[in-house]
Design an enzyme around this catalytic site. Structure first.
Site, short mmCIF file in Angstrom:
data_model
loop_
_atom_site.label_atom_id
_atom_site.label_comp_id
_atom_site.label_asym_id
_atom_site.label_seq_id
_atom_site.Cartn_x
_atom_site.Cartn_y
_atom_site.Cartn_z
N ASP A 217 0.81 -1.23 0.00
CA ASP A 217 0.00 0.00 0.00
C ASP A 217 0.84 1.29 0.00
O ASP A 217 1.46 1.63 1.01
CB ASP A 217 -0.93 0.04 1.22
CG ASP A 217 -1.95 -1.09 1.24
OD1 ASP A 217 -1.62 -2.20 0.76
OD2 ASP A 217 -3.07 -0.89 1.74
N GLU B 15 -4.23 1.95 -3.16
CA GLU B 15 -5.51 2.42 -2.59
C GLU B 15 -5.36 3.66 -1.70
O GLU B 15 -6.35 4.34 -1.46
CB GLU B 15 -6.20 1.30 -1.80
CG GLU B 15 -5.52 0.97 -0.50
CD GLU B 15 -6.46 0.47 0.59
OE1 GLU B 15 -7.67 0.40 0.36
OE2 GLU B 15 -5.96 0.19 1.69
N ASN B 16 -4.15 3.92 -1.21
CA ASN B 16 -3.94 5.09 -0.34
C ASN B 16 -2.99 6.11 -0.96
O ASN B 16 -2.43 6.94 -0.23
CB ASN B 16 -3.36 4.67 1.01
CG ASN B 16 -4.15 3.58 1.70
OD1 ASN B 16 -3.66 2.45 1.85
ND2 ASN B 16 -5.36 3.88 2.12
N HIS C 111 -3.53 -4.23 3.19
CA HIS C 111 -4.54 -3.47 3.94
C HIS C 111 -4.14 -3.09 5.37
O HIS C 111 -4.48 -2.00 5.79
CB HIS C 111 -5.90 -4.20 3.98
CG HIS C 111 -6.93 -3.52 4.85
ND1 HIS C 111 -7.47 -2.31 4.52
CD2 HIS C 111 -7.48 -3.87 6.04
CE1 HIS C 111 -8.36 -1.95 5.46
NE2 HIS C 111 -8.37 -2.88 6.40
N HIS D 61 -6.86 -8.18 -0.06
CA HIS D 61 -6.91 -6.98 0.75
C HIS D 61 -7.86 -7.23 1.92
O HIS D 61 -9.09 -7.20 1.75
CB HIS D 61 -7.41 -5.83 -0.13
CG HIS D 61 -7.13 -4.49 0.44
ND1 HIS D 61 -5.90 -3.89 0.35
CD2 HIS D 61 -7.91 -3.65 1.15
CE1 HIS D 61 -5.94 -2.72 0.96
NE2 HIS D 61 -7.16 -2.55 1.45
N ASN E 210 -10.36 -1.31 -0.04
CA ASN E 210 -11.56 -0.64 0.46
C ASN E 210 -11.52 0.87 0.24
O ASN E 210 -12.56 1.51 0.24
CB ASN E 210 -11.76 -0.96 1.95
CG ASN E 210 -10.55 -0.62 2.78
OD1 ASN E 210 -9.43 -1.03 2.46
ND2 ASN E 210 -10.75 0.12 3.85
N HIS E 211 -10.32 1.44 0.06
CA HIS E 211 -10.22 2.89 -0.17
C HIS E 211 -10.24 3.28 -1.64
O HIS E 211 -10.09 4.46 -1.96
CB HIS E 211 -8.95 3.44 0.50
CG HIS E 211 -9.04 3.47 2.00
ND1 HIS E 211 -9.92 4.28 2.68
CD2 HIS E 211 -8.37 2.76 2.93
CE1 HIS E 211 -9.79 4.07 3.98
NE2 HIS E 211 -8.85 3.15 4.17
N HIS F 14 -1.23 -2.41 6.65
CA HIS F 14 -0.08 -1.50 6.64
C HIS F 14 1.01 -1.94 7.61
O HIS F 14 1.96 -1.21 7.84
CB HIS F 14 -0.49 -0.05 6.94
CG HIS F 14 -1.40 0.54 5.90
ND1 HIS F 14 -1.75 1.87 5.88
CD2 HIS F 14 -2.04 -0.03 4.85
CE1 HIS F 14 -2.57 2.09 4.86
NE2 HIS F 14 -2.76 0.95 4.23
FE LIG Z 1 -4.16 0.59 2.65
FE LIG Z 2 -7.35 -0.97 2.85
#
Ligand SMILES: [Fe+2]
Ligand SMILES: [Fe+2]
Length: 260
Positions: A8, A39-40, A175, A150, A67-68, A177
């Protein structure tokens, strides 16, 4: 064959770490492909067309999500037509984007990349286990398969890895981190790492500053979070696999500091 997976990418610090450290990793390991979870990548929440294109220009072949993925409206729109950006496949029909991609490998071979999302402590989307089964049935064993799972719960990630053992080349978790120290090859030949970690600032709380994270926990009221700038690292995993049997040969964690 060799693949670098980058965990990520969090905000500008994560993008900077990737741009600065990926060339050296490419030189040292000569990967055939590089996949990164994005995603981030825009301020820690979602991604934009610009952050996606910045990561692709820095040498990433394919971006995965989580999810992001829909946090930023621009990124959500980009997913509609993006060729090289995935989001988890097991969202309901009608959701923008797609969750699988086929990437070319040397010698005319192909790699299938599958992005799935867990359901423990995350929204109750479609079953990632059964979705994986149907994707693999369609793929028909045409070549190696990489799964970015994830998910939050270590149990769900480990269970999916065993469910897919012998049917995919690697299951790499994303996910949380926080990188786990359990890279291994399962009995059927599938490489597995519960979580690849985060490419970004490790001095805060999974990417955001200690102050803004603590506010949420101590006051239990929302507060706009700030991206931490402390202790920036690139994390991920290095995967070796046999192009003919598509079995994993080795899986190693990557964890490098960004030195200023
Ligand atoms: Fe993430
Ligand atoms: Fe995530």
């Amino acid at each position: 064959m060799r693949l670098i997976f980058i965990a990520d990418v969090f905000g500008r610090p994560g993008r900077r770490a990737l741009a600065r450290l990926l060339p050296g990793l490419r030189e040292r390991h000569a990967p055939d492909l590089v996949v990164a979870n994005a995603e981030n990548s825009a301020g820690g929440a979602g991604f934009t067309r610009d952050t996606a294109e910045e990561l692709l220009a820095a040498g990433v072949d394919l971006l995965t999500g989580g999810n992001h993925s829909w946090d930023n409206r621009d990124g959500a729109a980009y997913l509609e037509t993006a060729e090289r950006a995935l989001r988890p496949d097991n969202f309901p029909p009608g959701v923008a984007g797609r969750g699988t991609a086929v990437l070319p490998l040397p010698g005319g071979r192909e790699l299938l990349v599958v992005n799935l999302q867990g359901r423990v402590y995350l929204p109750a989307i479609d079953c990632p286990f059964r979705r994986a089964d149907s994707i693999l049935a369609d793929w028909g064993g045409r070549g190696p398969v990489l799964v970015d799972f994830h998910a939050e719960a270590t149990s769900e990630k480990t269970a999916l890895a065993h469910h897919l053992d012998g049917r995919v080349t690697a299951v790499i978790g994303t996910h949380t981190h926080v990188q786990t120290a359990d890279a291994r090859i399962l009995p059927g030949g599938t490489a597995f790492l519960t979580d690849a970690g985060m490419t970004g600032p490790h001095g805060g709380v999974i990417g955001i500053t200690v102050e803004t994270a603590l506010h949420r926990f101590l006051r239990t009221t929302p507060r706009r979070f700030e991206v931490s700038q402390e202790a920036i690292r690139l994390q991920g995993a290095l995967l070796d696999f046999d192009p003919d049997s598509w079995r994993a040969l080795a899986l190693e964690r990557l964890d490098l500091p960004l030195e200023d």
